[in-house]
Design a protein around this motif. Structure first.
Motif, PDB file in Angstrom:
ATOM      1  N   ARG A 227       0.832  -1.198   0.000  1.00  0.00           N
ATOM      2  CA  ARG A 227       0.000   0.000   0.000  1.00  0.00           C
ATOM      3  C   ARG A 227       0.870   1.251   0.000  1.00  0.00           C
ATOM      4  O   ARG A 227       0.600   2.203  -0.741  1.00  0.00           O
ATOM      5  CB  ARG A 227      -0.934  -0.006   1.219  1.00  0.00           C
ATOM      6  N   ARG A 228       1.927   1.240   0.831  1.00  0.00           N
ATOM      7  CA  ARG A 228       2.789   2.421   0.893  1.00  0.00           C
ATOM      8  C   ARG A 228       3.573   2.618  -0.410  1.00  0.00           C
ATOM      9  O   ARG A 228       3.749   3.745  -0.878  1.00  0.00           O
ATOM     10  CB  ARG A 228       3.744   2.290   2.081  1.00  0.00           C
ATOM     11  N   LEU A 229       4.035   1.509  -1.008  1.00  0.00           N
ATOM     12  CA  LEU A 229       4.756   1.620  -2.273  1.00  0.00           C
ATOM     13  C   LEU A 229       3.860   2.151  -3.381  1.00  0.00           C
ATOM     14  O   LEU A 229       4.313   2.888  -4.257  1.00  0.00           O
ATOM     15  CB  LEU A 229       5.339   0.261  -2.671  1.00  0.00           C
ATOM     16  N   ASP A 230       2.583   1.775  -3.346  1.00  0.00           N
ATOM     17  CA  ASP A 230       1.653   2.213  -4.377  1.00  0.00           C
ATOM     18  C   ASP A 230       1.501   3.728  -4.397  1.00  0.00           C
ATOM     19  O   ASP A 230       1.128   4.305  -5.416  1.00  0.00           O
ATOM     20  CB  ASP A 230       0.266   1.571  -4.170  1.00  0.00           C
TER      21      ASP A 230
ATOM     22  N   ARG B  75      12.518   4.569  -6.996  1.00  0.00           N
ATOM     23  CA  ARG B  75      13.912   4.337  -7.389  1.00  0.00           C
ATOM     24  C   ARG B  75      14.836   4.533  -6.200  1.00  0.00           C
ATOM     25  O   ARG B  75      15.771   3.750  -5.990  1.00  0.00           O
ATOM     26  CB  ARG B  75      14.298   5.294  -8.523  1.00  0.00           C
ATOM     27  N   ILE B  76      14.562   5.556  -5.395  1.00  0.00           N
ATOM     28  CA  ILE B  76      15.407   5.823  -4.216  1.00  0.00           C
ATOM     29  C   ILE B  76      15.309   4.666  -3.217  1.00  0.00           C
ATOM     30  O   ILE B  76      16.325   4.206  -2.670  1.00  0.00           O
ATOM     31  CB  ILE B  76      14.986   7.147  -3.552  1.00  0.00           C
ATOM     32  N   VAL B  77      14.097   4.177  -2.979  1.00  0.00           N
ATOM     33  CA  VAL B  77      13.927   3.046  -2.054  1.00  0.00           C
ATOM     34  C   VAL B  77      14.676   1.823  -2.565  1.00  0.00           C
ATOM     35  O   VAL B  77      15.353   1.114  -1.800  1.00  0.00           O
ATOM     36  CB  VAL B  77      12.425   2.731  -1.875  1.00  0.00           C
ATOM     37  N   ALA B  78      14.551   1.537  -3.883  1.00  0.00           N
ATOM     38  CA  ALA B  78      15.239   0.377  -4.449  1.00  0.00           C
ATOM     39  C   ALA B  78      16.748   0.501  -4.300  1.00  0.00           C
ATOM     40  O   ALA B  78      17.439  -0.474  -3.963  1.00  0.00           O
ATOM     41  CB  ALA B  78      14.854   0.220  -5.923  1.00  0.00           C
ATOM     42  N   ASP B  79      17.301   1.713  -4.541  1.00  0.00           N
ATOM     43  CA  ASP B  79      18.748   1.918  -4.385  1.00  0.00           C
ATOM     44  C   ASP B  79      19.176   1.679  -2.945  1.00  0.00           C
ATOM     45  O   ASP B  79      20.223   1.065  -2.678  1.00  0.00           O
ATOM     46  CB  ASP B  79      19.124   3.332  -4.815  1.00  0.00           C
TER      47      ASP B  79
END
Length: 433
Positions: A407-410, A418-422
């Motif tokens: 839900r938060r990622l959505d 992109r920042i979270v993935a990095d």
């Protein structure tokens, strides 16, 4: 007659298809009603009498003529007809609107649960979104779970224009994301041993067992009764109640069964699908009560539909399966891995090969499925499904950690994602292998 409980939620059930898809919902509705739940079934006009005999309120989503027209169109899907054309030609987008509005009219805030056939009852997800009601999807065969991602891809791309048109008409907005849409509860109407015999269902899917008993009490036609009481037990041949069949199914099945030198009981709703005139030794019936018939035949040659195979399993009847299309090859392979059926792929559908498999099945005799591992005292089958559904209520569901993350990622922008993935990649790199 069961009286509805003032505290029991109203259940609105939506399903599509033929007997194997619809009759389990009729029986599920009957089970819910026996527990005090008001139940309305939304499905094809053809099943009105079944619903009314079960004591369910009924909403027809089409007319009998429209139902027959859609059935006549389904074989084209096996030959590559596009799904958008199929939906448009048969008014299935308009049907979604009808289903949604019927549910909205009958919805009681805080006292309603919505239940739909897995993957096809998109209207249930739309109604859950608009009304804030809890939704369940019920799968009658494992392939419906396995194909869920493909179905959602089709809704997002192949059927996107029609879906957007439906949502605009319902005031929901066209910006629906099928990737994040999901029911609160998913049920699979088959046992664990059947699930483990092929691609496993995700842990979120609750398995309840096959939906038996599956027939109303019906009298046998005199001709069928005479054959079943005769000196030689007949072979039953059926391709189910629909039309989505390989064009060579009945020719191969009938001739292979005749080569056993046994009488042949041919059960098919549509007379035009079988030879005319019928070969000697073959009697045709548009329907028969399989609960009464199955234990009295020597074997069955069929298409691999889940309802037919589960009834044959219950009776211990030897099975030869000529599976082609939709869920049938997967169903057949699952039985084959347990040695519970002899299966033949379409390229090998010759009378001789069918007769050879039938002879092997007859020699082997009655089959016994693996035992039920459900703990003693716990409900199984439709009783278990009804119990899970009855536990749903309007209002927010308890959010799992995974759901919370999703839900938060959505709600993040592409740059934020992109920042979270990095950051996650950096954290994993620091942790090492």
């Amino acid at each position: 007659m069961t009286t509805a409980s003032p505290t029991a939620p109203t259940a609105l059930l939506v399903t599509h298809g033929t007997d194997g898809d619809v009759l389990p919902f009729v029986r599920l509705g009957r089970e819910l009603r026996a527990c005090g739940h008001p139940v309305t079934l939304l499905t094809h006009a053809h099943y009105r009498a079944h619903a009314e005999r079960a004591g369910l309120d009924f909403v027809a989503i089409d007319t009998q003529a429209e139902f027959e027209r859609t059935l006549s169109d389904t074989p084209e899907l096996l030959d590559g007809l596009g799904w958008p054309e199929f939906y448009e030609r048969n008014g299935l987008f308009e049907q979604m609107v009808l289903e949604f509005r019927a549910m909205a009219e009958r919805h009681r805030p805080g006292e309603t649960v919505l239940v739909g056939r897995h993957t096809s009852a998109l209207s249930v997800l739309f109604a859950a979104e608009a009304l804030g009601a809890p939704a369940a999807w019920v799968a009658v065969a494992p392939i419906q779970i396995m194909a869920a991602k493909a179905a959602m891809h089709a809704y997002r791309h192949l059927l996107a224009d029609g879906v957007a048109r439906v949502r605009r008409e319902l005031g929901l907005g066209a910006g629906w994301d099928a990737r994040s849409a999901s029911p609160r509860l998913e049920l699979g109407l088959w046992p664990g041993w059947f699930d483990r015999a092929g691609a496993r269902s995700p842990a979120r899917v609750r398995l309840t067992g096959f939906p038996l008993p599956d027939d109303e009490d019906e009298a046998l036609p005199p001709e069928a009764a005479a054959q079943l009481d005769g000196p030689v037990r007949p072979v039953l041949v059926t391709g189910g109640t629909g039309r989505m069949l390989h064009r060579e199914f009945y020719d191969a099945a009938i001739e292979g069964a005749r080569m056993s030198s046994r009488p042949v009981l041919l059960v098919v709703r549509h007379r035009d699908l079988v030879p005319d005139p019928l070969p000697p030794g073959v009697s045709w019936h548009p329907r028969l009560p399989f609960r009464a018939v199955m234990p009295r035949v020597a074997a069955i040659v069929h298409h691999g539909g889940i309802g037919t195979l589960s009834r044959a399993l219950r009776a211990g009847t030897p099975q030869v399966i000529l599976a082609h299309g939709v869920d049938r090859p997967d169903n057949a392979e699952r039985l084959g891995r347990h040695g519970l059926a002899c299966c033949l792929p379409a390229p090998r559908w010759t009378p001789g090969e069918v007769a050879a498999l039938l002879a092997a099945a007859l020699d082997r005799g009655p089959v016994v499925p693996p035992p039920d591992t459900t703990p003693a005292g716990e409900p199984t089958g439709l009783a278990a499904a009804a119990s899970h559904i009855a536990a749903l209520r309007d209002g927010p569901a308890a959010e799992s950690p995974a759901d919370g993350i999703r839900r938060r990622l959505d709600h993040l922008s592409a740059e934020q994602r992109r920042i979270v993935a990095d950051r996650l990649r950096g954290r994993l790199a620091r942790q090492g292998p």
